[in-house]
Design a protein around this motif. Sequence first.
Motif, short mmCIF file in Angstrom:
data_model
loop_
_atom_site.label_atom_id
_atom_site.label_comp_id
_atom_site.label_asym_id
_atom_site.label_seq_id
_atom_site.Cartn_x
_atom_site.Cartn_y
_atom_site.Cartn_z
N VAL A 29 18.23 -33.72 11.07
CA VAL A 29 17.09 -33.69 10.14
C VAL A 29 17.36 -34.78 9.10
O VAL A 29 18.41 -34.78 8.45
N HIS A 30 16.43 -35.74 8.99
CA HIS A 30 16.60 -36.85 8.05
C HIS A 30 15.98 -36.47 6.71
O HIS A 30 14.80 -36.10 6.63
N VAL A 31 16.78 -36.56 5.65
CA VAL A 31 16.34 -36.15 4.32
C VAL A 31 16.36 -37.39 3.42
O VAL A 31 17.41 -37.99 3.18
N ASP A 32 15.19 -37.80 2.93
CA ASP A 32 15.05 -39.00 2.12
C ASP A 32 15.09 -38.67 0.64
O ASP A 32 14.17 -38.07 0.09
N VAL A 33 16.16 -39.12 0.01
CA VAL A 33 16.36 -38.85 -1.42
C VAL A 33 16.05 -40.12 -2.21
O VAL A 33 16.68 -41.16 -1.99
N VAL A 62 21.43 -37.27 5.48
CA VAL A 62 20.88 -37.46 4.13
C VAL A 62 20.95 -38.93 3.72
O VAL A 62 22.03 -39.52 3.67
N HIS A 63 19.78 -39.50 3.46
CA HIS A 63 19.63 -40.93 3.15
C HIS A 63 19.40 -41.08 1.65
O HIS A 63 18.31 -40.78 1.15
N LEU A 64 20.44 -41.54 0.96
CA LEU A 64 20.34 -41.66 -0.50
C LEU A 64 19.78 -43.02 -0.89
O LEU A 64 20.48 -44.03 -0.82
N MET A 65 18.53 -43.04 -1.32
CA MET A 65 17.92 -44.26 -1.86
C MET A 65 17.97 -44.15 -3.37
O MET A 65 16.95 -43.98 -4.04
N ILE A 66 19.20 -44.16 -3.87
CA ILE A 66 19.41 -43.97 -5.31
C ILE A 66 20.42 -44.99 -5.83
O ILE A 66 21.32 -45.41 -5.10
N VAL A 171 18.04 -46.58 13.01
CA VAL A 171 16.93 -47.41 12.53
C VAL A 171 15.92 -46.49 11.85
O VAL A 171 15.66 -45.38 12.32
N ASP A 172 15.37 -46.96 10.72
CA ASP A 172 14.54 -46.09 9.88
C ASP A 172 13.33 -46.86 9.36
O ASP A 172 13.47 -47.82 8.60
N GLY A 173 12.13 -46.40 9.76
CA GLY A 173 10.89 -46.96 9.23
C GLY A 173 9.97 -47.45 10.31
O GLY A 173 10.29 -48.36 11.07
ZN ZN Z 1 15.15 -42.61 5.39
#
Ligand code: ZN
Length: 220
Positions: A29-33, A62-66, A171-173
Amino acid sequence: MKISPSILSADFARLADELRLIEDFADYVHVDVMDGHFVPNITIGPLVVEAVKRSTRLPLDVHLMIDRPERHVESFARAGSDIITVHAEATKHLHRVVESIKELGKKAGVSINPATPVSVLEDIIGDVDLVLIMSVNPGWGGQGFIPGSLRKISAVRRMIEAEGRPVELEVDGGIKVNNIKEAFDAGADVFVSGSGVFGARDYGATITEMKNRCMAKTGT
Ligand code: ZN
Ligand code: DX5
């Protein structure tokens, strides 16, 4: 190959139901933070990750965009993340944060934005469990796949082969049923899909179809 549906495109008011619908088909499960600094948007924090953890048996990707993710990796680890991915652009001390994720007993990933060259991965690829190539500019679901990402995926695949150690290449997007095969052929082995899965009528059938497309012979 693995499919990691992004809950960013799920119905947050019915998150447990949405997770149940992918449980038997998806791999992660991909979680976008998102923090409103590294990217303009703000999404979710450790409390929601904890709730997701209670609602699925699938590993949490868990994908941390922070910005400065080193401040928060511990709380995301405690919340039940299995893989924690940070952005190379978001920290001055990438090696240190990767090591701290592993010390917390989690798998460590590094992600790069569309305009970041793959060369930034050269001196960290030996230390990570996963590389995440962004094929859209991070911030929102539902954007179109940037075609130049395929070349980057192939280049990172070669780096991983030279390394001779298992590293997942995600790969994401903008990944959908009709373009997943191109990313697979370029060398990716984990596919994030948000709107491609949660925008479909039948999530399970869509994930199965994504896998079938990848396994089909090229040119068919
Ligand atoms: Zn993502
Ligand atoms: C974008 C996020 C992605 C996003 C993917 O910032 O990192 O994970 O949810 O969504 P789709 O598959 O709709 O492009």
